[in-house]
Design an enzyme around this catalytic site. Sequence first.
Site, PDB file in Angstrom:
ATOM      1  N   ASN A 111      47.947  44.606  22.948  1.00 31.78           N
ATOM      2  CA  ASN A 111      49.351  44.537  23.309  1.00 31.78           C
ATOM      3  C   ASN A 111      49.843  45.886  23.848  1.00 31.78           C
ATOM      4  O   ASN A 111      49.041  46.699  24.302  1.00 31.78           O
ATOM      5  CB  ASN A 111      50.210  44.029  22.147  1.00 31.78           C
ATOM      6  CG  ASN A 111      51.279  43.066  22.625  1.00 31.78           C
ATOM      7  OD1 ASN A 111      52.062  43.383  23.516  1.00 31.78           O
ATOM      8  ND2 ASN A 111      51.312  41.879  22.045  1.00 31.78           N
ATOM      9  N   ARG A 112      51.142  46.132  23.793  1.00 33.71           N
ATOM     10  CA  ARG A 112      51.750  47.213  24.558  1.00 33.71           C
ATOM     11  C   ARG A 112      52.078  48.431  23.714  1.00 33.71           C
ATOM     12  O   ARG A 112      52.487  48.314  22.552  1.00 33.71           O
ATOM     13  CB  ARG A 112      53.023  46.704  25.248  1.00 33.71           C
ATOM     14  CG  ARG A 112      52.733  45.619  26.293  1.00 33.71           C
ATOM     15  CD  ARG A 112      53.997  44.935  26.774  1.00 33.71           C
ATOM     16  NE  ARG A 112      53.689  44.041  27.899  1.00 33.71           N
ATOM     17  CZ  ARG A 112      53.342  42.771  27.767  1.00 33.71           C
ATOM     18  NH1 ARG A 112      53.251  42.228  26.566  1.00 33.71           N
ATOM     19  NH2 ARG A 112      53.072  42.031  28.835  1.00 33.71           N
ATOM     20  N   HIS A 137      46.790  46.618  26.177  1.00 39.24           N
ATOM     21  CA  HIS A 137      45.459  46.174  25.740  1.00 39.24           C
ATOM     22  C   HIS A 137      44.391  47.265  25.807  1.00 39.24           C
ATOM     23  O   HIS A 137      43.250  47.019  26.214  1.00 39.24           O
ATOM     24  CB  HIS A 137      45.024  44.956  26.544  1.00 39.24           C
ATOM     25  CG  HIS A 137      45.823  43.725  26.252  1.00 39.24           C
ATOM     26  ND1 HIS A 137      46.452  43.495  25.051  1.00 39.24           N
ATOM     27  CD2 HIS A 137      46.082  42.627  27.025  1.00 39.24           C
ATOM     28  CE1 HIS A 137      47.069  42.325  25.089  1.00 39.24           C
ATOM     29  NE2 HIS A 137      46.868  41.781  26.272  1.00 39.24           N
ATOM     30  N   HIS A 212      41.626  37.124  23.140  1.00 36.67           N
ATOM     31  CA  HIS A 212      42.570  36.713  24.176  1.00 36.67           C
ATOM     32  C   HIS A 212      42.129  35.412  24.862  1.00 36.67           C
ATOM     33  O   HIS A 212      42.232  35.276  26.082  1.00 36.67           O
ATOM     34  CB  HIS A 212      42.732  37.824  25.208  1.00 36.67           C
ATOM     35  CG  HIS A 212      44.046  37.828  25.920  1.00 36.67           C
ATOM     36  ND1 HIS A 212      44.418  36.847  26.819  1.00 36.67           N
ATOM     37  CD2 HIS A 212      45.087  38.687  25.870  1.00 36.67           C
ATOM     38  CE1 HIS A 212      45.613  37.122  27.299  1.00 36.67           C
ATOM     39  NE2 HIS A 212      46.060  38.236  26.734  1.00 36.67           N
ATOM     40  N   SER A 213      41.683  34.441  24.086  1.00 44.14           N
ATOM     41  CA  SER A 213      41.327  33.152  24.659  1.00 44.14           C
ATOM     42  C   SER A 213      42.569  32.389  25.099  1.00 44.14           C
ATOM     43  O   SER A 213      43.600  32.405  24.424  1.00 44.14           O
ATOM     44  CB  SER A 213      40.557  32.303  23.641  1.00 44.14           C
ATOM     45  OG  SER A 213      39.269  32.806  23.429  1.00 44.14           O
ATOM     46  N   TYR A 214      42.449  31.726  26.261  1.00 43.86           N
ATOM     47  CA  TYR A 214      43.492  30.831  26.750  1.00 43.86           C
ATOM     48  C   TYR A 214      43.050  29.401  26.433  1.00 43.86           C
ATOM     49  O   TYR A 214      42.022  28.935  26.931  1.00 43.86           O
ATOM     50  CB  TYR A 214      43.662  30.950  28.263  1.00 43.86           C
ATOM     51  CG  TYR A 214      44.173  32.271  28.778  1.00 43.86           C
ATOM     52  CD1 TYR A 214      45.504  32.411  29.169  1.00 43.86           C
ATOM     53  CD2 TYR A 214      43.324  33.365  28.922  1.00 43.86           C
ATOM     54  CE1 TYR A 214      45.973  33.611  29.692  1.00 43.86           C
ATOM     55  CE2 TYR A 214      43.796  34.568  29.438  1.00 43.86           C
ATOM     56  CZ  TYR A 214      45.115  34.682  29.819  1.00 43.86           C
ATOM     57  OH  TYR A 214      45.580  35.879  30.327  1.00 43.86           O
ATOM     58  N   ASP A 284      55.921  34.950  26.196  1.00 43.11           N
ATOM     59  CA  ASP A 284      55.049  36.116  26.011  1.00 43.11           C
ATOM     60  C   ASP A 284      55.708  37.013  24.974  1.00 43.11           C
ATOM     61  O   ASP A 284      56.067  38.155  25.242  1.00 43.11           O
ATOM     62  CB  ASP A 284      54.837  36.870  27.333  1.00 43.11           C
ATOM     63  CG  ASP A 284      53.746  37.953  27.211  1.00 43.11           C
ATOM     64  OD1 ASP A 284      53.043  37.975  26.183  1.00 43.11           O
ATOM     65  OD2 ASP A 284      53.617  38.765  28.146  1.00 43.11           O
ATOM     66  N   GLU A 350      47.426  34.865  20.281  1.00 36.47           N
ATOM     67  CA  GLU A 350      46.800  36.139  19.928  1.00 36.47           C
ATOM     68  C   GLU A 350      47.291  36.617  18.561  1.00 36.47           C
ATOM     69  O   GLU A 350      48.397  37.145  18.437  1.00 36.47           O
ATOM     70  CB  GLU A 350      47.118  37.197  20.982  1.00 36.47           C
ATOM     71  CG  GLU A 350      46.786  36.786  22.406  1.00 36.47           C
ATOM     72  CD  GLU A 350      47.492  37.660  23.419  1.00 36.47           C
ATOM     73  OE1 GLU A 350      47.394  38.902  23.314  1.00 36.47           O
ATOM     74  OE2 GLU A 350      48.167  37.107  24.311  1.00 36.47           O
TER      75      GLU A 350
END
Length: 392
Positions: A111-112, A137, A212-214, A284, A350
């Site tokens: 993340n940020r 990330h 980070h799977s979609y 998000d 996540e």
Amino acid sequence: MKPFFYALPLAALLVLPAIMAQAAPLPVTLARAPFGTTANGQAVERFTLASITGMRVQILTYGGTISAIEAPDRAGHVADVVLGFPTLAGYTGDSAQGGLFFGSTVGRVANRIAQGTFRLDGHTYHIPATEGTTALHGGRIGFDKHVWTVEGTTATAHDASVTLGLVSPDGDQGFPGTLSTHVTFTLNDRNELSLHYRATTDRPTIVNLTNHSYFNLGGEGSGSVENHVLRINADSYTPVDAHSIPLGTIAPVAGTPLDFRTPHRIGERLRDTTPQMMITHGYDQNWVVNARPASVPVLAARLVDPASGRTLDVLTTQPGLQVYTGNALDGRYTGPSGRTYRQTDGVALEAEHYPDSPNHPNFPGIELWPGQTYDETTIYRLGVEPEPRAHG
């Protein structure tokens, strides 16, 4: 004619049950195969964990990546339910463009981090910005862009696993301390994929790891997940500013498009015009998982595809859940299905600590000190729901 075992000597009859037991299929198997070579000559491997229940998981040493999760629907049809690429070139090509982190292990800090800057133990550290002025990330060359080392495999009566390791040296991407990271991927015969993260350091540092799977429970390449039904076990979330950096407050989800305390369609409020939704161009955000602290994984979210009947439970020891509806998917990527990926073609769930945690003392800390072990677990549990009965 007498059955064949009447002709066997007594000694053979005594060992026959053991021979038959050895011949019985294992509930979960593990296979290992090459998966190409990076541009700098590093060999990449793929591990396949397969259960007799029909679930199959593929793990790449590149990026510690989950490249496929195959699971049956209510009719028994098996499909891959995560987005990804059929070849290594897809993953390395994505990395070269900055990366959307398909299935990868994200670190050293997921993340940020605002301005790519944080203070720790009296020192200020700077991480390369990758999203405007934000470090996202783990910097420019995060854990998703490395080939991990195979540390071992195991097989028991009910599961099989592979452990991957990565050593991030002191100063890597600006982070202090040599960090030794290990992720164990375990598939059991109950259709559960467990990700166990561990890390140690020789200097004070910060750590926040996630996958980070979609997910698309209708199958990779099947289109939008807007009709998936999502429930999030969270009463609150962390609002963000115009740069998706947390304001430092914890706000209730009640009365907002982020209220998933009861199940509803992802697309139901996806286009809401409240400021938080406008900032992120979809979902998000970080939800604050209920039932903290948790030493064992607790249910963070449940995702259901009514069409296929597939279900996904996400259980975790982590305090936050970042839900991302693939807002940056714009058709430039093509998956194994041969179809391009566009916004809402997958949803990332996540499990992690909150964004920008080092700069918000009221958030759960992500500091790791020498002598401590970072230890977190996330479980993806696949299942099916029966088709709703018609009323008449």
